[in-house]
Design an enzyme around this catalytic site. Sequence first.
Site, PDB file in Angstrom:
ATOM      1  N   GLU A 129       0.797  -1.232   0.000  1.00 22.97           N
ATOM      2  CA  GLU A 129       0.000   0.000   0.000  1.00 22.97           C
ATOM      3  C   GLU A 129       0.829   1.282   0.000  1.00 22.97           C
ATOM      4  OE1 GLU A 129      -3.036  -0.206   3.032  1.00 22.97           O
ATOM      5  OE2 GLU A 129      -4.235  -1.554   1.799  1.00 22.97           O
ATOM      6  N   GLU A 168      -5.895  -7.649  -0.824  1.00 23.59           N
ATOM      7  CA  GLU A 168      -6.649  -7.425   0.416  1.00 23.59           C
ATOM      8  C   GLU A 168      -8.074  -7.026   0.076  1.00 23.59           C
ATOM      9  OE1 GLU A 168      -5.111  -4.765   3.362  1.00 23.59           O
ATOM     10  OE2 GLU A 168      -3.035  -5.460   3.131  1.00 23.59           O
TER      11      GLU A 168
END
Length: 476
Positions: free
Chosen positions: A188, A292
Amino acid sequence: MAYLKVSGTKIVDKDGNEVILRGAGLGGWMNMENFITGYPGCEFQIRAALADVVGQEKSEFFFDKFLEYFFTDADAAFFKSLGLNCIRLPFNYRHFEDDMNPRVLKPEGFKHLDRVIDICAKHGIYTVLDLHTAPGGQNTDWHSDAGTHIAKFWEHKDFQDRVIWLWEELAQHYRDNTWIAGYNPLNEPTDPYQTRLIAWYDRVYAAIRKHDPHHALFLDGNTFASDFSHFGDAEKRWENTAYAIHDYSVFGFPAAPEPYVSSEAQRRRLRRSYEKKREWMDARGLCVWNGEFGPVYARREYEGDLTDSINEERYRVLKDQLEIYNKDRLSWSIWLYKDIGFQGMVHVSRDTPYMTLFRDFLAKKHRLAIDAWGADDSAVRHVYQPLIDLIKQEVKPEHQELYPAPVWKLSDRVGRLARNILVSEFLVREWAEHFRGKSTEELDAIAKSFAFENCLHRDGLNKVLTDNASLVAQGA
């Protein structure tokens, strides 16, 4: 056994047969997170505080036993029994390198990572190695373990160089392990300028390939794995590479705009959010991996009689997301496998020593909303609203949106700084003081709370995952 590799839009085995990876992330283990294991703030803060309270030797003992118990053969056997075949392994760079002794490898960092990779292989489970935390913090959130909301990783070349060095070490260590599906070099990223991320990916790709020409790479998009709009033609430079999105839906969280009833409009919104994240890949015929996703769940100690109805709603969100993924034959990794009861497939029983010790503290954390993830700030919103109002009043509207907007709204930014960083910091010592005077045997028992035999199963979630894993296996 041969390596998995990326071929066009698919992950394939040595014979070119498609392999769809279905699994979960082992969050909260080698990269601890506050909402997963119940502490305030960041991992580096609680490790320092615990060492101060019980001494370095006992602190190291506790955290080592925690890592040992968190995932064992029993966990892998259960995971495999659900029809799942891949675990994403997030880890913190600090296991392999100290900030005060950079570029000096800590061999003990491999102890538990090797152990879990081998356990998974024994049960026929692939693993993806995920560097979840980088020096300076590669994103603006707590899980980059930097204690701030500024991603300093992008501001300092030396931070970036250290992670290049680390991936060279990891690539040399794991290059011959065919049960590793691939490497996820940076979780991320949030690069406000976009271009620094691409340049760093070029460098880490070359560094890994120098030592390991075999393993696939899984590269996250910018801004929490949601934005590939500035990647240009970078894919031409990266072979055997898949591109990772993180596809969380607002309907899976307490701040959902409306109850989720699986209406046509709501399903269309799910689909559009997902499709937008993968536009760049689809335009170029590239492989997509959903690294995710997943709702959070109500807990009876907080949501009371509404718990079951809330969770059934969250399961509907998950089912509809998986239906979308199945149609695209997408590989996915739900967040997450194990925690203390908010999101995991299994969660620590409230009767264990850890949960008993921290019962009142966890209730305080929930009331004060000091964790950002899935927070319900209704009990303290009135405290922070005047600050939000002041900023709206005194700052010109065109200056109120700061990166990573629109992912962070103005109120989110105030919450991150005031609740999740500032107030959390004041509670770190209180968390550590719970361990004062504990013997080695007591510390072991507290850590063992996270062992599989001391966990409960979230059966509704696991049934949804098993049902969908079998559908994919059947080619539905």
